[in-house]
Design a protein around this motif. Structure first.
Motif, mmCIF file in Angstrom:
data_model
loop_
_atom_site.group_PDB
_atom_site.id
_atom_site.type_symbol
_atom_site.label_atom_id
_atom_site.label_comp_id
_atom_site.label_asym_id
_atom_site.label_seq_id
_atom_site.Cartn_x
_atom_site.Cartn_y
_atom_site.Cartn_z
ATOM 1 N N VAL A 108 55.865 20.853 68.491
ATOM 2 C CA VAL A 108 56.683 20.968 69.697
ATOM 3 C C VAL A 108 57.928 21.807 69.409
ATOM 4 O O VAL A 108 58.335 21.963 68.265
ATOM 5 C CB VAL A 108 57.114 19.574 70.229
ATOM 6 C CG1 VAL A 108 55.900 18.750 70.626
ATOM 7 C CG2 VAL A 108 57.960 18.840 69.232
ATOM 8 N N ASP A 109 58.524 22.348 70.474
ATOM 9 C CA ASP A 109 59.771 23.099 70.323
ATOM 10 C C ASP A 109 60.953 22.138 70.455
ATOM 11 O O ASP A 109 60.769 20.920 70.563
ATOM 12 C CB ASP A 109 59.847 24.256 71.328
ATOM 13 C CG ASP A 109 59.840 23.798 72.785
ATOM 14 O OD1 ASP A 109 60.026 22.587 73.063
ATOM 15 O OD2 ASP A 109 59.649 24.656 73.666
ATOM 16 N N VAL A 115 53.824 23.333 71.769
ATOM 17 C CA VAL A 115 53.596 24.773 71.588
ATOM 18 C C VAL A 115 52.321 25.067 70.798
ATOM 19 O O VAL A 115 51.807 26.181 70.859
ATOM 20 C CB VAL A 115 54.806 25.465 70.910
ATOM 21 C CG1 VAL A 115 56.022 25.423 71.815
ATOM 22 C CG2 VAL A 115 55.108 24.866 69.558
ATOM 23 N N LEU A 116 51.803 24.059 70.077
ATOM 24 C CA LEU A 116 50.605 24.296 69.273
ATOM 25 C C LEU A 116 49.917 22.966 68.995
ATOM 26 O O LEU A 116 50.589 21.972 68.697
ATOM 27 C CB LEU A 116 51.008 24.968 67.953
ATOM 28 C CG LEU A 116 49.942 25.647 67.125
ATOM 29 C CD1 LEU A 116 49.259 26.756 67.906
ATOM 30 C CD2 LEU A 116 50.582 26.239 65.866
ATOM 31 N N VAL A 117 48.611 22.947 69.121
ATOM 32 C CA VAL A 117 47.814 21.772 68.762
ATOM 33 C C VAL A 117 46.563 22.254 68.041
ATOM 34 O O VAL A 117 46.169 23.411 68.174
ATOM 35 C CB VAL A 117 47.403 20.934 70.002
ATOM 36 C CG1 VAL A 117 48.614 20.379 70.727
ATOM 37 C CG2 VAL A 117 46.536 21.738 70.952
ATOM 38 N N ASN A 118 45.939 21.341 67.295
ATOM 39 C CA ASN A 118 44.688 21.703 66.640
ATOM 40 C C ASN A 118 43.508 21.031 67.349
ATOM 41 O O ASN A 118 43.673 20.253 68.295
ATOM 42 C CB ASN A 118 44.726 21.373 65.149
ATOM 43 C CG ASN A 118 44.809 19.886 64.863
ATOM 44 O OD1 ASN A 118 44.947 19.073 65.764
ATOM 45 N ND2 ASN A 118 44.729 19.534 63.588
ATOM 46 N N PRO A 128 41.890 19.382 76.854
ATOM 47 C CA PRO A 128 41.742 20.718 76.262
ATOM 48 C C PRO A 128 43.117 21.284 75.896
ATOM 49 O O PRO A 128 44.133 20.932 76.500
ATOM 50 C CB PRO A 128 41.077 21.544 77.361
ATOM 51 C CG PRO A 128 41.265 20.779 78.621
ATOM 52 C CD PRO A 128 41.511 19.344 78.253
ATOM 53 N N ARG A 129 43.132 22.125 74.913
ATOM 54 C CA ARG A 129 44.364 22.751 74.421
ATOM 55 C C ARG A 129 45.179 23.357 75.556
ATOM 56 O O ARG A 129 46.402 23.214 75.611
ATOM 57 C CB ARG A 129 43.943 23.838 73.427
ATOM 58 C CG ARG A 129 44.980 24.361 72.536
ATOM 59 C CD ARG A 129 44.358 25.331 71.544
ATOM 60 N NE ARG A 129 43.290 24.681 70.802
ATOM 61 C CZ ARG A 129 43.163 24.695 69.486
ATOM 62 N NH1 ARG A 129 44.014 25.356 68.758
ATOM 63 N NH2 ARG A 129 42.175 24.065 68.884
ATOM 64 N N SER A 130 44.514 24.043 76.452
ATOM 65 C CA SER A 130 45.217 24.735 77.550
ATOM 66 C C SER A 130 45.982 23.757 78.445
ATOM 67 O O SER A 130 46.995 24.124 79.038
ATOM 68 C CB SER A 130 44.235 25.557 78.376
ATOM 69 O OG SER A 130 43.227 24.715 78.909
ATOM 70 N N ASP A 131 45.487 22.510 78.559
ATOM 71 C CA ASP A 131 46.193 21.515 79.376
ATOM 72 C C ASP A 131 47.422 20.954 78.668
ATOM 73 O O ASP A 131 48.337 20.443 79.315
ATOM 74 C CB ASP A 131 45.265 20.353 79.735
ATOM 75 C CG ASP A 131 44.233 20.734 80.788
ATOM 76 O OD1 ASP A 131 44.296 21.874 81.308
ATOM 77 O OD2 ASP A 131 43.355 19.891 81.074
ATOM 78 N N LEU A 132 47.446 21.007 77.340
ATOM 79 C CA LEU A 132 48.563 20.426 76.578
ATOM 80 C C LEU A 132 49.715 21.405 76.365
ATOM 81 O O LEU A 132 50.879 20.998 76.373
ATOM 82 C CB LEU A 132 48.064 19.927 75.219
ATOM 83 C CG LEU A 132 47.089 18.750 75.271
ATOM 84 C CD1 LEU A 132 46.522 18.469 73.894
ATOM 85 C CD2 LEU A 132 47.780 17.524 75.845
ATOM 86 N N LEU A 133 49.407 22.664 76.150
ATOM 87 C CA LEU A 133 50.448 23.646 75.840
ATOM 88 C C LEU A 133 51.460 23.768 76.969
ATOM 89 O O LEU A 133 51.096 23.901 78.138
ATOM 90 C CB LEU A 133 49.824 25.007 75.530
ATOM 91 C CG LEU A 133 48.887 25.031 74.320
ATOM 92 C CD1 LEU A 133 48.292 26.424 74.135
ATOM 93 C CD2 LEU A 133 49.597 24.594 73.053
ATOM 94 N N ARG A 152 64.593 8.912 70.825
ATOM 95 C CA ARG A 152 64.373 9.122 69.383
ATOM 96 C C ARG A 152 64.175 10.615 69.076
ATOM 97 O O ARG A 152 64.668 11.125 68.076
ATOM 98 C CB ARG A 152 63.173 8.314 68.899
ATOM 99 C CG ARG A 152 63.339 6.834 69.054
ATOM 100 C CD ARG A 152 64.400 6.277 68.178
ATOM 101 N NE ARG A 152 63.933 6.291 66.812
ATOM 102 C CZ ARG A 152 64.617 5.876 65.784
ATOM 103 N NH1 ARG A 152 65.825 5.380 65.986
ATOM 104 N NH2 ARG A 152 64.144 5.933 64.582
ATOM 105 N N ARG A 153 63.443 11.300 69.938
ATOM 106 C CA ARG A 153 63.206 12.735 69.721
ATOM 107 C C ARG A 153 64.506 13.519 69.814
ATOM 108 O O ARG A 153 64.760 14.411 69.010
ATOM 109 C CB ARG A 153 62.198 13.266 70.743
ATOM 110 C CG ARG A 153 61.903 14.749 70.595
ATOM 111 C CD ARG A 153 60.847 15.238 71.539
ATOM 112 N NE ARG A 153 61.005 14.886 72.922
ATOM 113 C CZ ARG A 153 61.844 15.504 73.760
ATOM 114 N NH1 ARG A 153 62.599 16.485 73.355
ATOM 115 N NH2 ARG A 153 61.909 15.126 75.030
#
Length: 156
Positions: A108-109, A115-118, A128-133, A152-153
């Motif tokens: 995450v930024d 910003v990126l997942v595997n 799907p990746r496209s739904d998370l980004l 916390r973040r």
């Protein structure tokens, strides 16, 4: 400044061992610039600006000066191309390692947006990746923990 005066200054600078680069840098910075100020590296866009300014003024540039500038530009382009290729290979290795990880990885930024997942993340959460980004990380955290997680973040 007329061409004769410019030629005398170029000859004087060359005789002093300053060369055309310092001459051109001083031309941009002004003749009062110190040798140290004029000796700094010039990016390609500044070199092009120098040529444009010289072309529009009454002072011309010699073949040696133009040849030197072109050589500088070509070297800079080659260096940038090499750096770009190294960066591309490095990113490729990073993504390969990320995809090969046996665990879910979410990056995450500063604002907490994904910003990126595997692939393991896609399989674990079923999105799907496209739904998370671009979505907030909290979309993967159970709703009852959202407020606590955000606090916390932000402290991190």
């Amino acid at each position: 400044m007329n061409t004769r005066t410019t030629a005398r200054r170029v000859a004087g600078l060359a005789a002093a061992g300053l060369g055309y680069r310092l001459f051109l840098r001083r031309r941009i910075l002004g003749w009062g610039a110190t040798r140290g100020e004029a000796a700094g590296a010039l990016p390609g866009d500044e070199l092009l600006a120098i040529v444009r300014r010289a072309a529009s003024s009454d002072a011309g540039l010699s073949v040696e000066v133009v040849t030197g500038l072109m050589g500088d530009l070509f070297r800079e382009i080659a260096d940038l191309s090499e750096m770009h290729e190294r960066l591309r290979r490095s990113e490729e290795r990073f993504r390969s390692l990320l995809e090969a990880a046996p665990d879910a990885v979410v990056i995450v930024d500063r604002q907490g947006e994904i910003v990126l997942v595997n692939l393991q993340t896609e399989m674990m959460f079923g999105y799907p990746r496209s739904d998370l980004l671009g979505r907030p990380l909290e979309c993967l955290v159970p709703e009852r923990f959202h407020a606590h997680h955000i606090r916390r973040r932000l402290e991190y």
